[in-house]
Design an enzyme around this catalytic site. Structure first.
Site, short mmCIF file in Angstrom:
data_model
loop_
_atom_site.label_atom_id
_atom_site.label_comp_id
_atom_site.label_asym_id
_atom_site.label_seq_id
_atom_site.Cartn_x
_atom_site.Cartn_y
_atom_site.Cartn_z
CG ASP A 150 -1.79 1.18 1.37
OD1 ASP A 150 -2.33 1.63 0.36
OD2 ASP A 150 -1.92 1.68 2.50
CG ASP A 206 -1.88 7.61 1.02
OD1 ASP A 206 -0.85 7.87 0.38
OD2 ASP A 206 -3.00 8.08 0.74
CG ASP A 209 -2.47 2.33 6.59
OD1 ASP A 209 -3.27 3.11 7.14
OD2 ASP A 209 -2.38 2.21 5.36
#
Length: 291
Positions: free
Chosen positions: A24, A26, A197
């Site tokens: 991922d 961000d 996250d």
């Protein structure tokens, strides 16, 4: 003016190791989101009003504090794409070319850069999967040494954004992308790794044999603890200039609509608590849909 935007190889050869590492963006590779930061230069160029900029800032604050469910995510996505409809691609690229360096400079996690370098040293293919806009994801992916990326793409007609999303790299779509890459390259998903996250990336984490959560939100942390998945904390953003080569200087010089419109899409869906604030957010979006 910068030259054409360099791109990652469209068809990287299969990994030497026979496996891929999916990341991922961000809060996994970079610290936070640059969506809000781009509202100021866009407002200076007259693309968005002061009122819209203030409301977008308030909306982001509420979302960071409260989170968003799938319905609110869809409402935000439609609101943002409507705002961007008709923007000239060349103008957006010129604006972002002047500001991307300052916005992205402090965001890359040193721990993420080191982890990506380790995967490359091991012969893994490094793939960035992000709901953020391709125009921003691709140069950052190239900068940190990824082999390829998949990201959200906006439709363009006659040099302007149409307000239509051609491809939304979010949720289950990331898992589908990982499966497709593995099938094309001959990887066993059981040998692949994934890092994220956000609970919205649970399908991607479940698709691979070696999932790892990074700076997880509460829901994802709970899943990771229950399933015994590794949990990493990245907390050391570093300046991108430390990783720059002549090629990546040109890469970072140009970006597009994703910076302002879609880079924040995945960020907006990160948390899953705070219903009163979320209700205020929905009301705010609904009231300002004509701004």
């Amino acid at each position: 003016m910068p030259g054409p935007l360099p791109t990652l190889r469209p068809n990287p050869p299969p990994a030497v190791s026979g496996a891929a590492a999916f990341f991922d963006l961000d809060k996994t590779i970079i610290a936070g989101s640059s969506a809000l930061a781009f509202s100021r230069p866009f407002r200076r160029q007259g693309l968005i009003s002061r009122r819209a900029a203030l409301h977008s800032g308030y909306a982001q604050l509420l979302l960071v504090l409260a989170g968003a469910d799938a319905d609110t995510m869809d409402l935000l996505r439609r609101r943002i794409t409507a705002l961007c409809t008709g923007w000239e691609v060349a103008q957006i690229r010129a604006i972002v070319a002047e500001t991307l360096h300052d916005i992205v400079e402090p965001l890359v996690y040193a721990e993420a850069a080191e982890l990506i370098a380790e995967h490359r040293a091991n012969g893994d293919e490094v793939v960035v999967l992000s709901a953020s806009g391709l125009e921003v994801v691709e140069p950052i992916a190239a900068l940190v040494g990824a082999d390829r990326c998949l990201a959200t793409r906006m439709s363009v007609a006659d040099g302007r954004y149409t307000g239509v999303i051609d491809y939304y790299c979010y949720g289950e779509e990331k898992a589908l992308a990982a499966r497709k890459i593995a099938a094309e390259q001959g990887y066993r998903l059981a040998d692949c790794r994934a890092y994220s996250d956000s609970i919205t990336d649970l399908p991607l984490l479940e698709a691979v044999g070696h999932p790892t959560v990074v700076n997880p939100d509460k829901a994802l942390r709970r899943e990771a603890v229950q399933r015994g998945w590794p949990i990493l904390t990245f907390a050391d953003p570093v300046a991108l200039r430390g990783f720059r080569s002549p090629e990546t200087r040109a890469t970072l010089a140009v970006a597009g609509l994703g910076a302002a419109a879609l880079v924040g899409a995945s960020w907006y869906g990160r948390r899953t608590h705070g219903r009163p604030a979320l209700a205020r957010l929905r009301a705010l979006i609904g009231r300002r849909s004509a701004d």
